[in-house]
Every structure is written in C-alpha cells, then in structure tokens.
Design a protein around this motif. Structure first.
Motif, PDB file in Angstrom:
ATOM      1  N   UNK A  66      12.834 -33.810  34.027  1.00 38.63           N
ATOM      2  CA  UNK A  66      14.113 -33.343  33.484  1.00 38.63           C
ATOM      3  C   UNK A  66      14.888 -34.576  33.052  1.00 38.63           C
ATOM      4  N   UNK A  67      15.250 -34.652  31.799  1.00 41.08           N
ATOM      5  CA  UNK A  67      15.979 -35.819  31.287  1.00 41.08           C
ATOM      6  C   UNK A  67      15.294 -37.134  31.642  1.00 41.08           C
ATOM      7  N   UNK A  68      13.983 -37.172  31.551  1.00 44.45           N
ATOM      8  CA  UNK A  68      13.247 -38.413  31.813  1.00 44.45           C
ATOM      9  C   UNK A  68      13.042 -38.713  33.294  1.00 44.45           C
ATOM     10  N   UNK A  69      13.624 -37.884  34.173  1.00 39.57           N
ATOM     11  CA  UNK A  69      13.457 -38.099  35.621  1.00 39.57           C
ATOM     12  C   UNK A  69      12.360 -37.176  36.117  1.00 39.57           C
ATOM     13  N   UNK A  70      11.378 -37.726  36.821  1.00 44.40           N
ATOM     14  CA  UNK A  70      10.281 -36.909  37.344  1.00 44.40           C
ATOM     15  C   UNK A  70      10.811 -35.775  38.208  1.00 44.40           C
ATOM     16  N   UNK A  71      10.132 -34.622  38.124  1.00 46.15           N
ATOM     17  CA  UNK A  71      10.535 -33.492  38.970  1.00 46.15           C
ATOM     18  C   UNK A  71      10.072 -33.686  40.410  1.00 46.15           C
ATOM     19  N   UNK A  72       9.277 -34.718  40.607  1.00 49.90           N
ATOM     20  CA  UNK A  72       8.767 -34.961  41.969  1.00 49.90           C
ATOM     21  C   UNK A  72       9.887 -35.489  42.871  1.00 49.90           C
ATOM     22  N   UNK A  73       9.881 -35.036  44.131  1.00 51.25           N
ATOM     23  CA  UNK A  73      10.894 -35.535  45.067  1.00 51.25           C
ATOM     24  C   UNK A  73      10.595 -36.999  45.392  1.00 51.25           C
ATOM     25  N   UNK A  74      11.618 -37.696  45.869  1.00 52.81           N
ATOM     26  CA  UNK A  74      11.399 -39.053  46.363  1.00 52.81           C
ATOM     27  C   UNK A  74      11.306 -38.956  47.881  1.00 52.81           C
ATOM     28  N   UNK A  75      10.182 -39.392  48.415  1.00 55.42           N
ATOM     29  CA  UNK A  75       9.898 -39.205  49.841  1.00 55.42           C
ATOM     30  C   UNK A  75      10.232 -40.424  50.678  1.00 55.42           C
ATOM     31  N   UNK A  76      10.762 -41.450  50.003  1.00 53.99           N
ATOM     32  CA  UNK A  76      10.855 -42.761  50.664  1.00 53.99           C
ATOM     33  C   UNK A  76      11.588 -42.776  51.997  1.00 53.99           C
ATOM     34  N   UNK A  77      12.534 -41.878  52.202  1.00 54.32           N
ATOM     35  CA  UNK A  77      13.242 -41.973  53.483  1.00 54.32           C
ATOM     36  C   UNK A  77      12.579 -41.177  54.586  1.00 54.32           C
ATOM     37  N   UNK A  78      11.544 -40.415  54.275  1.00 60.96           N
ATOM     38  CA  UNK A  78      10.876 -39.768  55.406  1.00 60.96           C
ATOM     39  C   UNK A  78       9.355 -39.862  55.434  1.00 60.96           C
ATOM     40  N   UNK A  79       8.751 -40.478  54.420  1.00 61.24           N
ATOM     41  CA  UNK A  79       7.297 -40.694  54.486  1.00 61.24           C
ATOM     42  C   UNK A  79       7.062 -42.031  55.186  1.00 61.24           C
ATOM     43  N   UNK A  80       6.145 -42.070  56.141  1.00 59.77           N
ATOM     44  CA  UNK A  80       5.893 -43.369  56.783  1.00 59.77           C
ATOM     45  C   UNK A  80       4.968 -44.202  55.891  1.00 59.77           C
ATOM     46  N   UNK A  81       4.965 -45.488  56.112  1.00 64.13           N
ATOM     47  CA  UNK A  81       4.082 -46.365  55.344  1.00 64.13           C
ATOM     48  C   UNK A  81       2.631 -45.979  55.630  1.00 64.13           C
ATOM     49  N   UNK A  82       2.356 -45.618  56.877  1.00 65.81           N
ATOM     50  CA  UNK A  82       0.993 -45.217  57.221  1.00 65.81           C
ATOM     51  C   UNK A  82       0.572 -43.979  56.426  1.00 65.81           C
ATOM     52  N   UNK A  83       1.490 -43.025  56.305  1.00 67.13           N
ATOM     53  CA  UNK A  83       1.164 -41.824  55.517  1.00 67.13           C
ATOM     54  C   UNK A  83       0.903 -42.204  54.064  1.00 67.13           C
ATOM     55  N   UNK A  84       1.712 -43.114  53.535  1.00 67.73           N
ATOM     56  CA  UNK A  84       1.540 -43.559  52.158  1.00 67.73           C
ATOM     57  C   UNK A  84       0.153 -44.178  51.948  1.00 67.73           C
ATOM     58  N   UNK A  85      -0.189 -45.075  52.865  1.00 64.69           N
ATOM     59  CA  UNK A  85      -1.468 -45.784  52.771  1.00 64.69           C
ATOM     60  C   UNK A  85      -2.631 -44.789  52.885  1.00 64.69           C
ATOM     61  N   UNK A  86      -2.504 -43.842  53.796  1.00 67.61           N
ATOM     62  CA  UNK A  86      -3.566 -42.850  53.979  1.00 67.61           C
ATOM     63  C   UNK A  86      -3.674 -41.926  52.765  1.00 67.61           C
ATOM     64  N   UNK A  87      -2.537 -41.531  52.226  1.00 68.25           N
ATOM     65  CA  UNK A  87      -2.557 -40.634  51.061  1.00 68.25           C
ATOM     66  C   UNK A  87      -3.220 -41.333  49.874  1.00 68.25           C
ATOM     67  N   UNK A  88      -2.908 -42.606  49.693  1.00 64.33           N
ATOM     68  CA  UNK A  88      -3.528 -43.349  48.588  1.00 64.33           C
ATOM     69  C   UNK A  88      -5.044 -43.405  48.791  1.00 64.33           C
ATOM     70  N   UNK A  89      -5.455 -43.610  50.021  1.00 66.55           N
ATOM     71  CA  UNK A  89      -6.888 -43.661  50.352  1.00 66.55           C
ATOM     72  C   UNK A  89      -7.559 -42.315  50.070  1.00 66.55           C
ATOM     73  N   UNK A  90      -6.817 -41.256  50.308  1.00 65.92           N
ATOM     74  CA  UNK A  90      -7.340 -39.908  50.064  1.00 65.92           C
ATOM     75  C   UNK A  90      -7.431 -39.630  48.561  1.00 65.92           C
ATOM     76  N   UNK A  91      -6.388 -40.034  47.818  1.00 66.82           N
ATOM     77  CA  UNK A  91      -6.337 -39.677  46.394  1.00 66.82           C
ATOM     78  C   UNK A  91      -7.231 -40.536  45.514  1.00 66.82           C
TER      79      UNK A  91
END
Ligand code: HEC
Length: 153
Positions: free
Chosen positions: A109-134
C-alpha cells in the motif's frame, strides 16, 4: 632519516595495510549468521503465523481457520540466488525491496509492504531458524537464452 623513524614508518604502514585488508575482507564477506535449524524455523514460521499470507513451495502448511487464502509464495523458482542476507532483509525490513513476482498494488500500500514488521517480538533465533527453513525452498533456475546465429555476409 634515522632508524627509529624508519621503523615507526614501517610499523605505521603495516597497521594501515592490515586495516585496509580487514575492511576489504569484511565487505566481501558481508555478514554471517549462526547456523539455524530448519525444523525449528518451520515451527517458528507457523507460530508467528507467517502462513496467514504465505505459502512455501514444497511444504504443506496448516490452514488458519477463518483467514483468507495466503497470497504470496515463498520459495519456488527464482532467477537468482536468495542469500540469507536477502531473506533477513525481507523479514526485518519488508518494504526495502518488494517481492518482484507480484504487481506492487497486490503486495504493498503506497509502496509500503503489507507484511507486518516483527522486529519487536521475533527473536534472533527464530529469524535465523526461519531463514534456514526458507532458503532451501528456493530453486534457482538459470534464465533461458535463445541464441540466434546471424549469417555472416
Ligand atoms: C499480512 C501478511 C503477511 C504476513 C503475516 C507475513 N508476510 Fe511476508 N510478505 C507479505 C507480502 C505482501 C510480501 C511481498 C511484499 C514484500 O516483499 O514485502 C512478503 C514478502 C516476504 C518475503 C520476501 C519474498 C520475496 O520473494 O522477496 C519473505 C522472505 C517473507 N515475506 C517472510 C515472512 C515471514 C518469515 C513471516 C512471518 C514472520 C511473514 N513473511 C509474514 C505479507 C506477509
């Protein structure tokens, strides 16, 4: 120039050279994530309800009752490698570069992704694991080139 100045100069040059080398090394290497765990990544993906909007190529994710159909596929055929740098950026800064497979009005919408920003509640470990999964779900396909041989005349 006496010996002491010469030595001081040489040491100075050495330090400068090492610093340059290190800088070149760092920029070439980019950054390095610790190894993640793909299975934990899939769990985190479902736990954070990423599958509300995403399907993942080759994986049958559970449906979220009452949610509309997910509309952005992750993984599958791409023309160039998705590095973990690309994936991390897509997750922590979704509007930086919008997914290229869709018309902009579908995903933003107006150049802003519709995806939420998870930065304040996703842990770094979850991020690293998700990248490994994807990451392995992307299948890099070399673009097809059609060569045409022109007659020499
Ligand atoms: C509300 C819907 C929604 C949710 C929930 C959502 N995303 Fe997204 N995501 C999008 C949209 C829309 C795009 C495409 C626009 C863009 O690139 O930001 C996208 C793009 C992406 C991309 C880049 C895809 C590409 O081809 O460039 C990744 C990776 C991604 N999301 C991962 C996640 C992860 C991980 C989660 C959960 C933590 C998540 N998304 C949750 C809507 C969502």
């Amino acid at each position: 120039m006496n010996a002491r100045t010469l030595i001081a100069l040489l040491v100075g040059c050495l330090i400068a050279l090492t610093a340059c080398d290190r800088e070149a090394y760092m920029s070439q290497q980019g950054f390095r994530l610790p190894d993640g765990d793909a299975e934990a990544g899939r769990k985190a993906f479902v736990y954070l309800q990423c599958h509300e909007c995403h399907t993942v190529a080759g994986d049958d994710l559970p449906e979220i009752a009452g949610a509309p159909q997910p509309y952005v596929e992750l993984g599958g055929k791409v023309a160039s490698v998705k590095t973990y740098g690309d994936l991390v950026t897509s997750i922590i800064n979704p509007s930086h570069r919008l997914a290229t497979r869709y018309a902009e009005q579908v995903v933003a919408d107006d150049g802003e992704s519709k995806m939420h920003v998870y930065n304040s509640y996703m842990t770094v470990q979850q991020l690293v694991d998700i990248v490994m999964y994807l990451q392995p779900t992307y299948d890099v396909q070399a673009p097809e080139y059609h060569y045409r041989i022109y007659p020499l005349s």
